[in-house]
Design a protein around this motif. Structure first.
Motif, mmCIF file in Angstrom:
data_model
loop_
_atom_site.group_PDB
_atom_site.id
_atom_site.type_symbol
_atom_site.label_atom_id
_atom_site.label_comp_id
_atom_site.label_asym_id
_atom_site.label_seq_id
_atom_site.Cartn_x
_atom_site.Cartn_y
_atom_site.Cartn_z
ATOM 1 N N VAL A 75 0.820 -1.203 0.000
ATOM 2 C CA VAL A 75 0.000 0.000 0.000
ATOM 3 C C VAL A 75 0.859 1.260 0.000
ATOM 4 N N SER A 76 2.168 1.098 0.226
ATOM 5 C CA SER A 76 3.069 2.246 0.244
ATOM 6 C C SER A 76 4.481 1.772 -0.087
ATOM 7 N N ILE A 77 5.182 2.579 -0.878
ATOM 8 C CA ILE A 77 6.562 2.246 -1.263
ATOM 9 C C ILE A 77 7.459 3.431 -0.944
ATOM 10 N N TRP A 78 8.609 3.147 -0.376
ATOM 11 C CA TRP A 78 9.662 4.149 -0.211
ATOM 12 C C TRP A 78 10.846 3.700 -1.050
ATOM 13 N N VAL A 79 11.482 4.626 -1.757
ATOM 14 C CA VAL A 79 12.762 4.362 -2.398
ATOM 15 C C VAL A 79 13.752 5.378 -1.843
ATOM 16 N N VAL A 80 14.923 4.891 -1.467
ATOM 17 C CA VAL A 80 15.951 5.730 -0.864
ATOM 18 C C VAL A 80 17.260 5.463 -1.595
#
Length: 120
Positions: A75-80
């Motif tokens: 439901v949520s993606i972070w890319v760092v």
């Protein structure tokens, strides 16, 4: 002075001093590395699920969506950007975390937690 060849029926094509374009594989290898974190439908926090190379953060987000949520898991993606992550060294874990060991008031053992408080 350049040498020319007429191989392949293309006319006179320079064989030296010609600009060489890097292969797409070489370009992708030079793209920055991004770490991907995904929050599942039933999860409360983001979990590291993998890494990928992308030209910019927007592309990394789209590739992460395509790669890691094919079955509607998230439901949520972070890319760092991996270059932006600073981590402690496992070899220095004892001296690095030693200052927090003598602060017992930070441990929740001294507090009564009501039963109706979720996720503690």
């Amino acid at each position: 002075m350049s040498e020319y060849t007429a191989e392949g029926g293309h006319g006179a094509v320079p064989t030296s001093d010609a600009p060489v374009r890097p292969s797409p594989r070489a370009v992708r290898r030079d793209w920055p590395l991004y770490e991907v974190f995904l929050r599942g439908k039933r999860g409360l926090n983001h979990v590291h699920v993998g890494s990928l190379h992308a030209a910019d953060p927007r592309m990394a987000l789209h590739h992460a969506r395509d790669l890691y949520t094919r079955r509607n898991e998230g439901v949520s993606i972070w890319v760092v950007a991996a270059a932006d992550i600073t981590a402690s060294s496992p070899d220095e874990k004892d001296p690095f975390f030693a200052p927090s060991g003598d602060k017992v008031y930070r441990h929740p053992t001294f507090y009564d937690i009501p039963d109706d408080v979720p996720h503690m």
